[in-house]
Motif scaffolding. Structure first.
Motif, PDB file in Angstrom:
ATOM      1  N   VAL A 168       0.860  -1.187   0.000  1.00  0.00           N
ATOM      2  CA  VAL A 168       0.000   0.000   0.000  1.00  0.00           C
ATOM      3  C   VAL A 168       0.893   1.232   0.000  1.00  0.00           C
ATOM      4  N   ILE A 169       0.693   2.109  -0.961  1.00  0.00           N
ATOM      5  CA  ILE A 169       1.434   3.363  -1.070  1.00  0.00           C
ATOM      6  C   ILE A 169       0.428   4.506  -1.014  1.00  0.00           C
ATOM      7  N   ALA A 170       0.626   5.434  -0.078  1.00  0.00           N
ATOM      8  CA  ALA A 170      -0.366   6.501   0.104  1.00  0.00           C
ATOM      9  C   ALA A 170       0.305   7.803   0.533  1.00  0.00           C
ATOM     10  N   MET A 171      -0.367   8.897   0.220  1.00  0.00           N
ATOM     11  CA  MET A 171       0.061  10.238   0.619  1.00  0.00           C
ATOM     12  C   MET A 171      -1.079  10.917   1.364  1.00  0.00           C
ATOM     13  N   MET A 172      -0.765  11.509   2.529  1.00  0.00           N
ATOM     14  CA  MET A 172      -1.742  12.279   3.301  1.00  0.00           C
ATOM     15  C   MET A 172      -0.974  13.417   3.969  1.00  0.00           C
ATOM     16  N   LYS A 173      -1.023  14.625   3.367  1.00  0.00           N
ATOM     17  CA  LYS A 173      -0.114  15.684   3.803  1.00  0.00           C
ATOM     18  C   LYS A 173      -0.846  17.000   4.044  1.00  0.00           C
ATOM     19  N   HIS A 174      -0.601  17.552   5.228  1.00  0.00           N
ATOM     20  CA  HIS A 174      -1.080  18.894   5.513  1.00  0.00           C
ATOM     21  C   HIS A 174      -0.284  19.473   6.670  1.00  0.00           C
ATOM     22  N   GLU A 175       0.201  20.687   6.494  1.00  0.00           N
ATOM     23  CA  GLU A 175       0.867  21.432   7.561  1.00  0.00           C
ATOM     24  C   GLU A 175      -0.170  22.386   8.140  1.00  0.00           C
ATOM     25  N   THR A 176      -0.566  22.136   9.382  1.00  0.00           N
ATOM     26  CA  THR A 176      -1.697  22.851   9.968  1.00  0.00           C
ATOM     27  C   THR A 176      -1.241  24.030  10.814  1.00  0.00           C
ATOM     28  N   ASN A 177      -1.679  25.215  10.410  1.00  0.00           N
ATOM     29  CA  ASN A 177      -1.482  26.434  11.196  1.00  0.00           C
ATOM     30  C   ASN A 177      -2.762  26.648  11.999  1.00  0.00           C
ATOM     31  N   THR A 178      -2.705  26.354  13.278  1.00  0.00           N
ATOM     32  CA  THR A 178      -3.920  26.434  14.096  1.00  0.00           C
ATOM     33  C   THR A 178      -4.377  27.863  14.315  1.00  0.00           C
ATOM     34  N   PHE A 179      -3.575  28.842  13.926  1.00  0.00           N
ATOM     35  CA  PHE A 179      -3.957  30.259  14.032  1.00  0.00           C
ATOM     36  C   PHE A 179      -4.593  30.766  12.743  1.00  0.00           C
ATOM     37  N   SER A 180      -4.631  29.925  11.715  1.00  0.00           N
ATOM     38  CA  SER A 180      -5.133  30.336  10.404  1.00  0.00           C
ATOM     39  C   SER A 180      -6.655  30.277  10.345  1.00  0.00           C
ATOM     40  N   PRO A 181      -7.285  31.284   9.731  1.00  0.00           N
ATOM     41  CA  PRO A 181      -8.737  31.252   9.550  1.00  0.00           C
ATOM     42  C   PRO A 181      -9.172  30.503   8.298  1.00  0.00           C
ATOM     43  N   VAL A 182      -8.214  30.028   7.495  1.00  0.00           N
ATOM     44  CA  VAL A 182      -8.540  29.365   6.235  1.00  0.00           C
ATOM     45  C   VAL A 182      -9.043  27.953   6.509  1.00  0.00           C
ATOM     46  N   VAL A 183     -10.225  27.634   6.003  1.00  0.00           N
ATOM     47  CA  VAL A 183     -10.879  26.348   6.254  1.00  0.00           C
ATOM     48  C   VAL A 183     -10.179  25.232   5.475  1.00  0.00           C
ATOM     49  N   THR A 184      -9.960  24.096   6.146  1.00  0.00           N
ATOM     50  CA  THR A 184      -9.346  22.947   5.487  1.00  0.00           C
ATOM     51  C   THR A 184     -10.366  21.825   5.396  1.00  0.00           C
ATOM     52  N   ASP A 185     -11.154  21.847   4.330  1.00  0.00           N
ATOM     53  CA  ASP A 185     -12.123  20.795   4.056  1.00  0.00           C
ATOM     54  C   ASP A 185     -11.600  19.928   2.915  1.00  0.00           C
ATOM     55  N   ASN A 188       2.653  34.200   4.317  1.00  0.00           N
ATOM     56  CA  ASN A 188       3.099  33.084   3.495  1.00  0.00           C
ATOM     57  C   ASN A 188       2.097  31.941   3.571  1.00  0.00           C
ATOM     58  N   VAL A 189       1.366  31.719   2.496  1.00  0.00           N
ATOM     59  CA  VAL A 189       0.368  30.647   2.494  1.00  0.00           C
ATOM     60  C   VAL A 189       1.025  29.288   2.677  1.00  0.00           C
ATOM     61  N   GLY A 190       2.326  29.173   2.353  1.00  0.00           N
ATOM     62  CA  GLY A 190       3.031  27.921   2.556  1.00  0.00           C
ATOM     63  C   GLY A 190       3.198  27.558   4.018  1.00  0.00           C
ATOM     64  N   SER A 191       2.842  28.483   4.910  1.00  0.00           N
ATOM     65  CA  SER A 191       2.788  28.185   6.345  1.00  0.00           C
ATOM     66  C   SER A 191       1.387  28.402   6.905  1.00  0.00           C
ATOM     67  N   GLY A 192       0.412  28.658   6.011  1.00  0.00           N
ATOM     68  CA  GLY A 192      -0.983  28.742   6.445  1.00  0.00           C
ATOM     69  C   GLY A 192      -1.602  30.118   6.435  1.00  0.00           C
ATOM     70  N   ALA A 193      -0.973  31.099   5.785  1.00  0.00           N
ATOM     71  CA  ALA A 193      -1.511  32.460   5.789  1.00  0.00           C
ATOM     72  C   ALA A 193      -2.671  32.612   4.800  1.00  0.00           C
ATOM     73  N   THR A 194      -3.319  33.771   4.873  1.00  0.00           N
ATOM     74  CA  THR A 194      -4.476  34.040   4.025  1.00  0.00           C
ATOM     75  C   THR A 194      -4.061  34.462   2.617  1.00  0.00           C
ATOM     76  N   GLN A 195      -2.860  34.969   2.446  1.00  0.00           N
ATOM     77  CA  GLN A 195      -2.300  35.396   1.164  1.00  0.00           C
ATOM     78  C   GLN A 195      -3.056  36.583   0.559  1.00  0.00           C
ATOM     79  N   ASP A 196      -3.757  37.315   1.386  1.00  0.00           N
ATOM     80  CA  ASP A 196      -4.455  38.490   0.851  1.00  0.00           C
ATOM     81  C   ASP A 196      -4.204  39.740   1.687  1.00  0.00           C
ATOM     82  N   VAL A 197      -3.149  39.705   2.518  1.00  0.00           N
ATOM     83  CA  VAL A 197      -2.798  40.884   3.321  1.00  0.00           C
ATOM     84  C   VAL A 197      -2.009  41.852   2.445  1.00  0.00           C
TER      85      VAL A 197
END
Length: 493
Positions: free
Chosen positions: A4-21, A304-313
């Motif tokens: 079984v080969i699988a990928m499940m990746k997310h770096e979670t910024n718990t201070f970010s307001p961006v929804v991760t669905d 920096n969205v690569g760390s969980g930012a909104t990218q619209d500041v």
């Protein structure tokens, strides 16, 4: 042999307001079943390396999921269960080994330790299954992760240009285990140190020395893998921190010895993991005074969205415009509404936009603040292109409908999906030649180096606003262990 080969990746910024669905995962490029293999085979990802190894051995390959999303807030339960459930079900169906491409800093809304929970569930249905795991350099390593796998390794580069290499390394360890050639044992440890990602570049100290220690350890007989994790301080979870894991061939004493040496070296340099701030106005003025025949890179690292930012500041962009810098290219501002307005206006039209600032950031007490700006619609695209640089090589980027606004002094790439600019394709795909710009304003921290470092004549960090701030005073930590450095001054550990 069935693997079984699988990928499940997310770096979670718990201070970010961006929804991760789940839609956030599919928007980046996440796939179930055979589609997972089709989209990631031949790429420079651990997933791609695993596929190559298994194919070379003639294995039956099962790929239940390959899922990744740009960093953002906690992963919603439904999205988590879609990914984890697919992996656990594939293992339940029977296999001889599992090779997992994980991140290590996933916080789900129902569990701080997303990877640990996954591995625990796999172990519950397959107690003796050989499991290999790759993690990101920003992994917050936990006991659940180590206790429930056979061998674990992390990237040794930031920007992450060795993903395929480490996947191949730990994959070979697993297959050697199956062949009876080695018996992996692991020893690990975690420091009460919240290292800031802006201070984790592996070409810079102090990480440069720690990585060199890991590479030196791997040259010692009996050492199968050695990893130091900088950790991800923007995940407010009990286990956040700097960590080390050593894998040896049935030599726990050697693993513990090397682990302790690297942990001690990291702790001795703890002050070097904290970024020193400078006034934004002074940094932009310094940039304006520079005279180079080629790009000066300006880093809007707090957004920096690569760390969980909104990218619209728009704070940094506004200051650069205010001080009159010329020939600037920006990548990128997230504003789907602005892109739609520019699409309606058409290429060549002059438009006035309330750009960005559409997302409130309650964790740092800031409301969204759009910037009124006028310019010409220069380019409109679908936002799809393939990474050709050393990071995510071969992976298709999907920025969504994309537009370029040209103000005369500044060209702004505006996207409908979040994407950190680590590859020059973010510009070339919309007709901008970055090497010929005087300034490149990038919403990035360190990953920009993968594609842009060869172009840069100078680089300045601009301390703007955002939920990827490096100013710990702005973040209300509730769950990390205390005391922890630098939130608390600790002389001994």
């Amino acid at each position: 042999m069935r693997v079984v080969i699988a990928m499940m990746k997310h770096e979670t910024n718990t201070f970010s307001p961006v929804v991760t669905d789940w839609a956030r995962f599919t928007g980046w490029g996440s796939f179930l079943g055979d589609e997972a293999r089709a989209h990631y085979e031949g790429t420079a990802m651990p997933f791609g390396a695993y596929l190559e190894l298994a194919k070379a051995r003639g294995c039956e390959i099962v790929t239940p999921v390959a899922a990744e999303a740009m960093p953002s807030g906690p992963v919603q339960r439904e999205a988590y269960e879609t990914m984890a459930g697919a992996i656990v079900d594939a293992v339940k169906d029977g296999c001889d080994a599992a090779l997992l491409d994980l991140h290590g800093a996933m916080v789900a809304e129902h569990d701080f330790d997303g990877e640990g929970l996954l591995l625990e569930r796999i172990r519950a249905v397959a107690p003796d299954l050989p499991i290999a795991v790759t993690c990101d350099l920003h992994c917050n390593l936990t006991a659940r992760m180590v206790d429930n796998c056979t061998a674990l390794i992390g990237y040794k580069t930031y920007p992450h240009v060795d993903m395929h290499e480490v996947g191949e390394q730990i994959g070979r360890v697993l297959f050697d285990t199956l062949d009876g050639k080695v018996r992996p044992v692991m020893r690990w440890g975690n420091l009460p140190l919240l290292s800031q990602t802006l201070r984790q570049g592996t070409d810079d100290e102090p990480m440069k020395t720690l990585i060199a220690m890991c590479r030196g350890a791997e040259r010692r007989p009996g050492v199968l893998a050695a990893t130091v994790f900088g950790g991800f301080a923007l995940a407010d979870m009990p286990q956040s921190g700097t960590s080390v894991v050593i894998v040896t061939d049935n030599d726990p004493a050697l693993a513990a010895e090397i682990r302790d040496e690297i942990l001690e070296a990291a702790w001795t340099r703890r002050a070097d993991f904290v970024y020193e701030h400078h006034p934004l106005e002074e940094a932009v003025a310094e940039a304006k005074a520079m005279e180079y025949d080629g790009p000066v890179i300006l880093l809007d690292h707090a957004d920096n969205v690569g760390s969980g930012a909104t990218q619209d500041v728009m704070t940094v962009i506004a200051e650069v415009l205010n001080q009159g810098l010329e020939d600037v290219a920006v990548a990128a501002v997230y504003d789907p509404q602005a892109v739609q307005e520019m699409q309606r206006a058409g290429i060549g039209s002059t438009v006035t936009l309330s750009l960005g600032g559409r997302t409130d950031m309650p964790s740092i007490g800031r409301e969204g603040a759009p910037l009124e700006i006028t310019g010409k619609v220069k380019t409109l695209t679908d936002g799809e292109w393939v990474c050709r640089g050393p990071m995510y090589t071969g992976v298709t980027v999907r920025m969504g409908p994309t537009a370029v606004l040209d103000t005369g002094r500044m060209q702004i790439v505006i996207v409908s999906r979040h994407h950190e600019p680590w590859d020059t394709g973010v510009f070339t795909s919309v007709g901008i030649q970055p090497e010929h710009k005087k300034y490149l304003l990038l919403k990035s921290r360190i990953h920009y180096r993968a594609g842009f470092a060869p172009l840069a004549k100078a680089t300045l960090t601009l301390d703007g606003v955002g939920v990827t701030t490096s100013d710990n005073r702005l973040l209300d930590y509730q769950h990390v262990r205390r005391p922890i450095y630098p939130l608390d001054l600790i002389n001994e550990r």
